[in-house]
Enzyme design. Structure first.
Site, mmCIF file in Angstrom:
data_model
loop_
_atom_site.group_PDB
_atom_site.id
_atom_site.type_symbol
_atom_site.label_atom_id
_atom_site.label_comp_id
_atom_site.label_asym_id
_atom_site.label_seq_id
_atom_site.Cartn_x
_atom_site.Cartn_y
_atom_site.Cartn_z
ATOM 1 N N LYS A 83 0.896 -1.152 0.008
ATOM 2 C CA LYS A 83 0.052 0.062 0.125
ATOM 3 C C LYS A 83 0.740 1.213 0.247
ATOM 4 C CE LYS A 83 -4.387 1.260 2.238
ATOM 5 N NZ LYS A 83 -5.078 0.800 3.653
ATOM 6 N N VAL A 84 0.744 2.234 -0.937
ATOM 7 C CA VAL A 84 1.448 3.417 -1.137
ATOM 8 C C VAL A 84 0.534 4.755 -1.203
ATOM 9 C CG1 VAL A 84 3.256 4.255 -2.732
ATOM 10 C CG2 VAL A 84 3.090 1.863 -2.562
#
Ligand code: E4P
Length: 216
Positions: A83-84
């Site tokens: 997750k970014v």
């Protein structure tokens, strides 16, 4: 529409997984911080239990560090989705991770143009935060509609993952819009089972059966 559980709490994850209805897990740094244990061990345990994708978020905000954390997280399990955050350095990393075949979930999406950039970067999942927009008096579901339209206009493969879900009607509306995934807090997931007529109907059937003396 796939249903993910938005939680880092193992007891919630075990219960929801046992119901057989969840397709994956999303976590975020705030949810992980509530758990009193090392993040890599927590994530590994979630991945061992749940068969689907498990989103684990980087906390770096510069490209090189994001890439380093992403690779560390990806090494934990084949279930991991990195997750970014939706920032310039984040999308640059998503572009590279996508080329390397590492799955990503671009998070903190509050505007359709941001989402377009994430889709172009090759995000596997894109997380619009519905509830946090509603909290500001904006229309979170409208963002899900816009992203879904953009996805289909141009044939992007990114899955629209509706996040920051607050209540069952968010889930219903997302499924009518055609979101690919919704990630739900445990309480919202559990509430999807409920209707008073189900409870009273079942009580009535069982009472009548009991009185009849019939057996299966
Ligand atoms: C999504 O992946 C996030 O973890 C989450 O849905 C955020 O929800 P909140 O706005 O309730 O914190």
């Amino acid at each position: 529409m796939q249903l993910f559980l938005d939680s880092a709490d193992m007891s919630e994850i075990k219960r929801a997984d046992d119901w057989g209805v969840i397709d994956g897990i999303t976590t975020n740094p705030s949810l992980a911080a509530e758990q009193d244990r090392p993040f890599d061990k927590l994530v590994a345990e979630i991945c061992d239990l749940v068969e689907g994708p498990v989103s684990a978020e980087v906390v770096a905000t510069e490209y090189d560090q994001i890439m380093q954390e992403a690779r560390q997280l990806d090494d934990i399990s084949e279930h991991i989705v990195v997750k970014v955050p939706l920032i310039k350095q984040g999308l640059k990393a998503v572009d590279e991770l996508s080329d390397e075949g590492i799955e990503t979930n671009v998070t903190l999406n509050f505007q359709a143009n941001q989402g377009l950039l994430a889709m172009k970067a090759g995000a596997t999942y894109l997380s619009p935060f519905i509830g946090r927009l509603d909290d500001r008096g904006q229309q979170g579901l409208q963002l899900v509609e816009q992203l879904t339209q953009i996805k289909h206009n141009y044939g992007f493969e990114t899955d629209i993952l509706a996040a920051s879900i607050r209540h069952p009607d968010h889930v219903l509306q997302c499924s009518l819009i055609g979101a690919d995934v919704a990630t739900l807090p445990f309480e919202v997931l559990e509430s999807l089972y409920d209707h008073p007529l189900t409870d009273s109907g079942l009580a009535g059937f069982l009472e009548d059966w009991e009185e009849s003396g019939l057996e299966i």
